[in-house]
Design a protein around this motif. Structure first.
Motif, mmCIF file in Angstrom:
data_model
loop_
_atom_site.group_PDB
_atom_site.id
_atom_site.type_symbol
_atom_site.label_atom_id
_atom_site.label_comp_id
_atom_site.label_asym_id
_atom_site.label_seq_id
_atom_site.Cartn_x
_atom_site.Cartn_y
_atom_site.Cartn_z
ATOM 1 N N TRP A 48 32.201 28.846 -14.535
ATOM 2 C CA TRP A 48 33.275 28.471 -15.398
ATOM 3 C C TRP A 48 33.404 29.536 -16.661
ATOM 4 C CZ3 TRP A 48 32.114 27.124 -20.607
ATOM 5 C CH2 TRP A 48 33.029 26.630 -21.370
ATOM 6 N N SER A 49 32.142 29.924 -17.072
ATOM 7 C CA SER A 49 32.124 31.161 -18.370
ATOM 8 C C SER A 49 32.767 32.265 -17.913
ATOM 9 C CB SER A 49 30.928 31.115 -19.065
ATOM 10 O OG SER A 49 29.925 31.719 -17.990
ATOM 11 N N LEU A 50 32.443 32.801 -16.751
ATOM 12 C CA LEU A 50 33.039 33.904 -16.106
ATOM 13 C C LEU A 50 34.505 34.052 -15.882
ATOM 14 C CD1 LEU A 50 32.083 36.949 -14.960
ATOM 15 C CD2 LEU A 50 31.798 35.892 -12.921
ATOM 16 N N SER A 51 34.881 32.866 -15.295
ATOM 17 C CA SER A 51 36.498 32.811 -14.759
ATOM 18 C C SER A 51 37.093 32.517 -16.281
ATOM 19 C CB SER A 51 36.630 31.652 -13.720
ATOM 20 O OG SER A 51 36.210 30.596 -14.064
ATOM 21 N N SER A 52 36.632 31.936 -17.308
ATOM 22 C CA SER A 52 37.261 31.815 -18.687
ATOM 23 C C SER A 52 37.382 32.972 -19.344
ATOM 24 C CB SER A 52 36.424 30.846 -19.409
ATOM 25 O OG SER A 52 36.405 29.417 -18.923
ATOM 26 N N LEU A 53 36.304 33.791 -19.404
ATOM 27 C CA LEU A 53 36.666 35.127 -20.007
ATOM 28 C C LEU A 53 37.789 36.106 -18.957
ATOM 29 C CD1 LEU A 53 32.958 36.095 -20.421
ATOM 30 C CD2 LEU A 53 34.643 35.777 -22.026
ATOM 31 N N GLY A 54 37.772 35.851 -17.689
ATOM 32 C CA GLY A 54 38.811 36.322 -16.975
ATOM 33 C C GLY A 54 40.144 35.959 -17.355
ATOM 34 N N PHE A 55 40.257 34.582 -17.657
ATOM 35 C CA PHE A 55 41.448 34.090 -17.929
ATOM 36 C C PHE A 55 42.021 34.540 -19.706
ATOM 37 C CE2 PHE A 55 41.073 30.874 -14.534
ATOM 38 C CZ PHE A 55 42.305 31.176 -13.940
ATOM 39 N N GLY B 97 38.103 38.390 -9.673
ATOM 40 C CA GLY B 97 37.442 38.536 -8.412
ATOM 41 C C GLY B 97 36.085 38.681 -8.394
ATOM 42 N N LEU B 98 35.438 38.992 -9.394
ATOM 43 C CA LEU B 98 34.143 39.354 -9.090
ATOM 44 C C LEU B 98 33.710 37.658 -9.222
ATOM 45 C CD1 LEU B 98 32.990 41.607 -11.833
ATOM 46 C CD2 LEU B 98 32.651 41.768 -9.455
ATOM 47 N N SER B 99 34.362 36.769 -9.892
ATOM 48 C CA SER B 99 33.766 35.153 -9.835
ATOM 49 C C SER B 99 33.878 34.609 -8.637
ATOM 50 C CB SER B 99 34.416 34.337 -10.975
ATOM 51 O OG SER B 99 35.920 34.167 -10.677
ATOM 52 N N ILE C 259 34.781 29.090 -1.923
ATOM 53 C CA ILE C 259 36.269 29.021 -2.205
ATOM 54 C C ILE C 259 36.751 27.601 -2.917
ATOM 55 C CG2 ILE C 259 38.579 29.108 -1.479
ATOM 56 C CD1 ILE C 259 37.788 31.160 0.323
ATOM 57 N N SER C 260 36.302 26.711 -2.206
ATOM 58 C CA SER C 260 36.433 25.432 -2.767
ATOM 59 C C SER C 260 35.740 25.060 -4.227
ATOM 60 C CB SER C 260 35.964 24.115 -1.972
ATOM 61 O OG SER C 260 36.612 24.337 -0.955
ATOM 62 N N TYR C 261 34.542 25.501 -4.474
ATOM 63 C CA TYR C 261 33.862 25.491 -5.450
ATOM 64 C C TYR C 261 34.785 26.422 -6.695
ATOM 65 C CZ TYR C 261 29.715 24.468 -8.496
ATOM 66 O OH TYR C 261 29.005 23.767 -9.529
ATOM 67 N N TRP C 262 34.939 27.573 -6.283
ATOM 68 C CA TRP C 262 35.724 28.437 -7.049
ATOM 69 C C TRP C 262 37.000 27.998 -7.742
ATOM 70 C CZ3 TRP C 262 40.010 31.711 -6.294
ATOM 71 C CH2 TRP C 262 40.031 32.710 -7.293
ATOM 72 N N SER D 65 30.997 33.337 -6.047
ATOM 73 C CA SER D 65 30.906 31.928 -5.493
ATOM 74 C C SER D 65 30.688 32.108 -4.164
ATOM 75 C CB SER D 65 32.491 31.284 -5.949
ATOM 76 O OG SER D 65 32.388 30.020 -5.427
ATOM 77 N N ILE D 66 31.353 33.063 -3.241
ATOM 78 C CA ILE D 66 31.457 33.085 -1.884
ATOM 79 C C ILE D 66 29.866 33.479 -1.706
ATOM 80 C CG2 ILE D 66 31.990 34.169 0.239
ATOM 81 C CD1 ILE D 66 34.873 34.359 -0.994
ATOM 82 N N TRP D 67 29.180 34.352 -2.261
ATOM 83 C CA TRP D 67 27.730 34.850 -1.967
ATOM 84 C C TRP D 67 27.148 33.593 -2.223
ATOM 85 C CZ3 TRP D 67 23.746 35.749 -5.752
ATOM 86 C CH2 TRP D 67 22.907 36.246 -5.276
ATOM 87 N N HIS D 68 27.344 32.868 -3.205
ATOM 88 C CA HIS D 68 26.411 31.597 -3.486
ATOM 89 C C HIS D 68 26.202 30.892 -2.408
ATOM 90 C CE1 HIS D 68 24.833 28.187 -5.763
ATOM 91 N NE2 HIS D 68 23.989 28.937 -6.136
ATOM 92 N N SER D 69 27.616 30.496 -2.180
ATOM 93 C CA SER D 69 27.377 29.198 -0.907
ATOM 94 C C SER D 69 28.287 30.172 0.176
ATOM 95 C CB SER D 69 28.369 28.419 -1.247
ATOM 96 O OG SER D 69 28.015 27.837 -2.708
#
Length: 112
Positions: free
Chosen positions: A8-15, A51-53, A67-70, A57-61
């Motif tokens: 959430w924090s990583l993708s919020s920084l991206g947005f 893209g990093l987020s 992708i669904s979690y992301w 997410s794919i690396w973690h699961s």
């Protein structure tokens, strides 16, 4: 929960970075438009962070769950950034620093 806050924090920084690349939001956040070089840099940085987020997410699961979690995390991130743009546009530096702090804290907590 730690992993969700990290995404959430990583993708919020991206947005937020993508919002900084739009002239309307530049006027909201900074009071003036940024130079074309800074605008392009913010746009590329935003897409790279998103893209990093996705890769994290794919690396973690596995692929499908990652992708669904992301998608869930970026939906929540987009709502958060839109809410902040509507009500706290002058406080984006503080919000960005807080998100960076949350991201670093969650990354440290994941190591232990």
């Amino acid at each position: 929960m730690i992993w969700f806050l990290t995404l959430w924090s990583l993708s919020s920084l991206g947005f937020i970075s993508l919002a900084c690349s739009m002239s309307k939001h530049q006027k909201q956040m900074f009071g003036h438009e940024l130079s074309p070089q800074k605008t392009t840099f913010a746009q590329y940085l935003g897409w790279i962070i998103l893209g990093l987020s996705l890769m994290a997410s794919i690396w973690h699961s596995n692929f499908s769950i990652g992708i669904s979690y992301w998608l869930g995390a970026i939906s929540f991130s987009a709502l958060f950034v839109a809410w902040c743009l509507s009500y706290f546009e002058t406080h984006f530096k503080v919000i960005s620093l807080a998100l960076t702090g949350i991201l670093l804290l969650m990354l440290i907590l994941q190591l232990f």
